[in-house]
Every structure is written in structure tokens, then in C-alpha cells.
Design a protein around this motif. Structure first.
Motif, mmCIF file in Angstrom:
data_model
loop_
_atom_site.group_PDB
_atom_site.id
_atom_site.type_symbol
_atom_site.label_atom_id
_atom_site.label_comp_id
_atom_site.label_asym_id
_atom_site.label_seq_id
_atom_site.Cartn_x
_atom_site.Cartn_y
_atom_site.Cartn_z
ATOM 1 N N LEU A 100 0.829 -1.204 0.000
ATOM 2 C CA LEU A 100 0.000 0.000 0.000
ATOM 3 C C LEU A 100 0.866 1.258 0.000
ATOM 4 O O LEU A 100 0.583 2.221 -0.720
ATOM 5 C CB LEU A 100 -0.919 0.000 1.222
ATOM 6 N N ILE A 107 -2.911 1.783 5.815
ATOM 7 C CA ILE A 107 -4.092 1.218 6.460
ATOM 8 C C ILE A 107 -3.970 1.377 7.964
ATOM 9 O O ILE A 107 -2.861 1.319 8.513
ATOM 10 C CB ILE A 107 -4.273 -0.264 6.063
ATOM 11 N N LEU A 122 -8.659 2.497 5.141
ATOM 12 C CA LEU A 122 -7.666 2.700 4.092
ATOM 13 C C LEU A 122 -7.400 4.190 3.972
ATOM 14 O O LEU A 122 -8.344 4.983 3.911
ATOM 15 C CB LEU A 122 -8.164 2.132 2.762
ATOM 16 N N CYS A 126 -5.204 4.955 -1.303
ATOM 17 C CA CYS A 126 -6.064 3.780 -1.189
ATOM 18 C C CYS A 126 -7.474 4.147 -0.746
ATOM 19 O O CYS A 126 -8.424 3.411 -0.996
ATOM 20 C CB CYS A 126 -5.469 2.780 -0.188
ATOM 21 N N SER A 132 -10.248 -0.131 -4.223
ATOM 22 C CA SER A 132 -10.017 -0.294 -2.785
ATOM 23 C C SER A 132 -10.858 -1.417 -2.199
ATOM 24 O O SER A 132 -10.443 -2.094 -1.265
ATOM 25 C CB SER A 132 -10.314 1.017 -2.053
ATOM 26 N N ASN A 159 -14.480 5.206 4.268
ATOM 27 C CA ASN A 159 -13.899 5.023 2.937
ATOM 28 C C ASN A 159 -14.880 5.567 1.920
ATOM 29 O O ASN A 159 -15.979 5.069 1.774
ATOM 30 C CB ASN A 159 -13.641 3.535 2.673
#
Length: 280
Positions: A100, A107, A122, A126, A132, A159
Motif C-alpha cells: 500500500l 491502512i 484505508l 487507497c 479499494s 472510505n
């Protein structure tokens, strides 16, 4: 002398002395050590079998003693203590973090919700990457479940990425902005028939695939976590990512493991015996 630390120090002292002997002397000492250890392990194994049959409480009580436990652990007669759940989750995240971070992502562990759920976040690129959801389910989730079998749900929070799983045609999240120009990358002979050739171009790694007079070019990065593909097995026009087993059709770039994503492709032009790629 009864303290475990003192006993270990005494053993280390003798090992240090033996390490200074010549090879023939060390071999005798090591052979004797192994023979004694084998005898002790056999005796302990028989003792444990007897205690299991006659008195499990007595066996548990004995194992609670740090010296007894240390010896049994040395002989692999008991399992080492399992790290705490939070520690095992962090170990899993550390496994996927390099992939990542190589693409400016990361993360974070948000929460552990017993008995079976973990929430993660994330971040960086990301957090807004179109793939993702795939990264989470195929990379992060699998790593966590490998280390923590008791976890069955891994949920991404905060996210903002949305993925249309019906009509989407996702491209690898690891593409970069390149100038639009044709550049020679190889000769025809350099690209193996029904195989791939990795080339570097403008700081970008690409793979070329050839079937007869047909050439294809893709970014050398699995759409899963961006791992290189050039060492993957190629069979029947399908390349398998050597890192996590994702499969791609080299004729189209489509992912067969997760059909909603594709490899980043580039236009190819053949002039004479030279292979040109158009950077977009």
C-alpha cells in the motif's frame, strides 16, 4: 539455582566455552547434547501421555510452572502462547502495508468488535482508489484471517470509494501520468512467443506479450496490490500473479479472478523488427 533466568544463563555460559573449542571437540559436545535432549524428550513425552490418561489437572498444574513450561516448549511438546488478537491483527496489517505504501497508501486499525469483526481504514491514495474494495477483500481481509481465524468480517470505515460491481471497468490503481509519445521498447525477437518480457520505460515497468504477430503491453503491476507480474506463470495466454495468484487474460488485460478490474494497457505499434509503445 531454581530461577529460570539463572538456569538459562548457566547454559549460555557453557555454550560460550564450547564455542571456543576446536571443531572435533565441538562435534563431541554437540553430539552428547543432542543425545541427552533426545532422551529427555522421549521421557517427557511418555510422562505427558501418562498424565493425560490419569490426571489432566495435574498436567495443567505442572505446565503452569515456568521451568517445566520452558523445557516442554524447547522440546516442542507444548504450543507457544498465542499473541493477543490486537497484536496478530497488527502483524497482518504490516504484511500488506509495504504494498500500500509503495503507492502512497496505508491502512489503520480502527476497532476490534468481538467476537468476529475488525474495522480498518484505508488512507492515502487507497482511500479513494476505485479498486479499494478489491484491495480490502483480497489483500487485507485475507491477511487478517490468516493470522486470526476467529475473525470472519473485515469492514472498511470512512472510505469514500464507491465501486459499481455491475458495469464497472476498473483500471489498476497504480497507473501514473506519462507523456503521450511513441517509444521503442524492444525488438520482436526479444519478446518470447506466448511469454512476457519486462521493460523499463520512463521510470515505469511494463510487460510485453506476444502471440504470433500480435503484441500486447501492460503496466507491470497486479491490479490487486501492485505486485510485479513478470515472474508469473504464463499458460494458454493467462498470466498468474506470483504474489497472490490473481490471473489475467493477456489478450485483453481482464482479470479472471476479479472480473471488475483490468491491467493498465498501452498501445503497441510494430515497425520493422522494432516494438514501440505509446505512453499515454
Amino acid at each position: 539455582m531454581s530461577n529460570l533466568e539463572e538456569l538459562v544463563q548457566e547454559i549460555n555460559r557453557f555454550e560460550a566455552i564450547i564455542s571456543e573449542w576446536d571443531e572435533s571437540q565441538r562435534c563431541v559436545a554437540v553430539g552428547l547434547k543432542r543425545a541427552i535432549e533426545a532422551l529427555h524428550k522421549a521421557a517427557l513425552t511418555n510422562l505427558i501421555k501418562s498424565l493425560k490418561q490419569e490426571s489432566m489437572p495435574a498436567l495443567r498444574h505442572a505446565v503452569n510452572d515456568e521451568v517445566v513450561y520452558a523445557v516442554l516448549l524447547y522440546h516442542e511438546l507444548v504450543k507457544p502462547p498465542k499473541p493477543a488478537l490486537a497484536q496478530r491483527i497488527q502483524t497482518a496489517l504490516e504484511e500488506v502495508r509495504p504494498g500500500l505504501k509503495s503507492h502512497n497508501g496505508d491502512i489503520e486499525l480502527v476497532a476490534i468488535k468481538p467476537p468476529d469483526t475488525v474495522e480498518v481504514k484505508l488512507t492515502g491514495t487507497c482511500s479513494s482508489c476505485l479498486a479499494s474494495t478489491l484491495t480490502l477483500s483480497q489483500g487485507v481481509e485475507q491477511a487478517i484471517k490468516n493470522h486470526c481465524p476467529e475473525i470472519t468480517k473485515v469492514v472498511a470505515v470512512n472510505n469514500n470509494a464507491t465501486v459499481n460491481t455491475v458495469n464497472s471497468s476498473l483500471i489498476s490503481p497504480f497507473s501514473s501520468q506519462l507523456t503521450s509519445t511513441w517509444v521503442k521498447v524492444a525488438t520482436i525477437e526479444q519478446v518470447p512467443e506466448l511469454g512476457v518480457l519486462a521493460v523499463q520505460l520512463a521510470g515505469t515497468s511494463l510487460i510485453l506479450y506476444r502471440r504470433g504477430v500480435t503484441f500486447r503491453c501492460y503496466r507491470n503491476a497486479c491490479a490487486h496490490l501492485g505486485n510485479p507480474l513478470e515472474k508469473g506463470k504464463v499458460e494458454n495466454g493467462i498470466i498468474t500473479c506470483p504474489s497472490h495468484g490473481f490471473e489475467y487474460n493477456l489478450e485483453t488485460g481482464k482479470c479472471l479472478t476479479a472480473p471488475d478490474i483490468s491491467l493498465q494497457s498501452y498501445q503497441v505499434n510494430i515497425k520493422g523488427d522494432k516494438v514501440f509503445v505509446k505512453l499515454q
